[in-house]
Design an enzyme around this catalytic site. Structure first.
Site, mmCIF file in Angstrom:
data_model
loop_
_atom_site.group_PDB
_atom_site.id
_atom_site.type_symbol
_atom_site.label_atom_id
_atom_site.label_comp_id
_atom_site.label_asym_id
_atom_site.label_seq_id
_atom_site.Cartn_x
_atom_site.Cartn_y
_atom_site.Cartn_z
ATOM 1 N N THR A 20 -14.531 -21.653 -63.756
ATOM 2 C CA THR A 20 -15.218 -21.940 -62.486
ATOM 3 C C THR A 20 -14.964 -20.816 -61.495
ATOM 4 O O THR A 20 -13.868 -20.261 -61.464
ATOM 5 C CB THR A 20 -14.643 -23.229 -61.833
ATOM 6 O OG1 THR A 20 -14.745 -24.289 -62.764
ATOM 7 C CG2 THR A 20 -15.374 -23.607 -60.564
ATOM 8 N N ARG A 39 -21.650 -33.372 -70.718
ATOM 9 C CA ARG A 39 -20.532 -33.520 -69.772
ATOM 10 C C ARG A 39 -20.770 -32.664 -68.529
ATOM 11 O O ARG A 39 -21.150 -31.506 -68.608
ATOM 12 C CB ARG A 39 -19.231 -33.106 -70.457
ATOM 13 C CG ARG A 39 -17.980 -33.216 -69.578
ATOM 14 C CD ARG A 39 -17.621 -31.902 -68.934
ATOM 15 N NE ARG A 39 -16.366 -31.986 -68.161
ATOM 16 C CZ ARG A 39 -15.966 -31.065 -67.289
ATOM 17 N NH1 ARG A 39 -16.704 -29.993 -67.070
ATOM 18 N NH2 ARG A 39 -14.849 -31.194 -66.636
HETATM 19 N N1 GLY Z 1 -13.995 -27.577 -62.471
HETATM 20 C C1 GLY Z 1 -14.968 -27.329 -63.417
HETATM 21 C C2 GLY Z 1 -15.202 -28.386 -64.385
HETATM 22 O O1 GLY Z 1 -14.350 -29.225 -64.606
HETATM 23 O O2 GLY Z 1 -16.251 -28.406 -64.981
#
Ligand code: GLY
Length: 335
Positions: free
Chosen positions: A195, A223
């Site tokens: 991220t 997801r």
């Molecule tokens: N923080 C990024 C994710 O869990 O997809």
């Protein structure tokens, strides 16, 4: 909320000692400023700074900043990243401006810059959040091109390795030390969780934020983590501050991470203490399992004060306030 009398008492005790932010007055405001998560933030901040130093808008800065990371071949954000467990790279992103306008995309495939699509959702639709094929269809309608199917060379190797065991296992600090084009890996050579979050205040004192990710490597198909979720991965309130999160998305969602930080700052708490309190809340919920995950939040307030807190040692973030002032800071940690 602190009663006025309580607040005055606290003021006389010395606000910083208890984690409350002293109001510094307009002249002390540190701006422009941009901060972003992990080492990749150094390169992303440079692009954002070009906008900020020319009196550009924080919104443009945070969009252009994270696009650098989305572009880095084999970096852990964007189409070069690790795929889901079915072998497809799916991307999530969101953006928010000083007027509380926001846009998000999730489960987006084959589009190079999800952050730009998120901005188009914000500006060109009556909605906040588009996902999957709908988000892709919208992107194409806005002139984005469909990139070729397939994985980057590194991601292909990682996926083939992963397929041998097909084990679903989040890893902490996976984002650290990623170099452009040649990401370094953990000791077992893998990376699976990725991220970049960026928040900025421009010369006019306005705040914006962005967040973009390929999510957890080898995740279940479909997801989505915290990154595209306004309030979890990112929140901006132009009267208070901005916060953005990285790490295990499921757990950041559970505590409404970024929004919780803003609400604490609204009560006068410093960015660092606000982040710490939310990470402590997450730790309490996770109990013994907290040692297996990483979660980190960075924040700035309207004075341009910034801070961060994370669960485990190893998180760092980049702070830029000038052409020659772009530095990496180790996040304070809980365990
Ligand atoms: N923080 C990024 C994710 O869990 O997809």
């Amino acid at each position: 909320m602190l009663a006025r009398r309580q607040f005055l008492q606290l003021s006389s005790m010395g606000l910083s000692a208890i984690g409350l932010s002293a109001y510094k007055g307009k002249s002390a405001v540190q701006k422009p400023i941009v901060i972003s998560t992990w080492d990749a933030g150094i390169r992303a901040n440079k692009a954002a700074w070009q906008v900020l130093k020319n009196n550009g808008r924080a919104l443009d800065a945070v969009e252009q900043g994270v696009m650098v990371t989305e572009n880095e071949r084999n970096c852990c954000v964007g189409l070069g990243a690790n795929p889901d467990r079915d072998g497809y790279v799916t991307l999530d992103a969101c953006i928010m401006d000083e007027y509380a306008n926001c846009g998000s995309v999730a489960f987006l495939e084959r589009i190079k810059h999800p952050i730009q699509v998120a901005r188009k959702v914000m500006e060109n639709t009556p909605h906040v959040f588009l996902v999957g094929s709908g988000a892709q269809q919208f992107a194409l309608s806005q002139g984005f091109v469909l990139e070729k199917e397939g994985l980057s060379e590194d991601a292909k190797k990682e996926y083939e390795k992963w397929l041998k065991k097909s084990e679903y296992k989040p890893q902490i600090n996976i984002e650290k030390n990623q170099q452009a084009f040649v990401p370094s890996r953990l000791s077992d050579g893998s990376f699976n969780h990725d991220t970049i979050g960026m928040i900025a205040m421009d010369a006019a004192g306005n705040l914006s934020g962005s967040c973009t990710t390929s999510g957890m490597g080898f995740k279940m198909r479909g997801r989505v983590g915290d990154s595209p979720i306004i309030g979890a991965g990112l929140f901006v309130d132009n009267e208070v501050g901005a916060a953005v999160a990285t790490g295990q998305g499921e757990d950041i969602i559970r505590v409404g991470g970024s929004h919780a930080v803003i609400e604490l700052m609204r009560q006068g708490v410093t960015p660092e203490i606000a982040c710490k309190k939310v990470i402590e809340r997450l730790y309490k919920i996770k109990g013994a399992k907290a040692k297996d995950i990483q979660a980190a939040i960075i924040a700035i307030n309207k004075n341009g004060e910034y801070g961060s807190f994370c669960l485990q040692k190893g998180f760092n973030y980049a702070v830029c306030t000038g052409d020659n002032n772009n530095q990496l800071i180790d996040g304070k940690f809980l365990i």
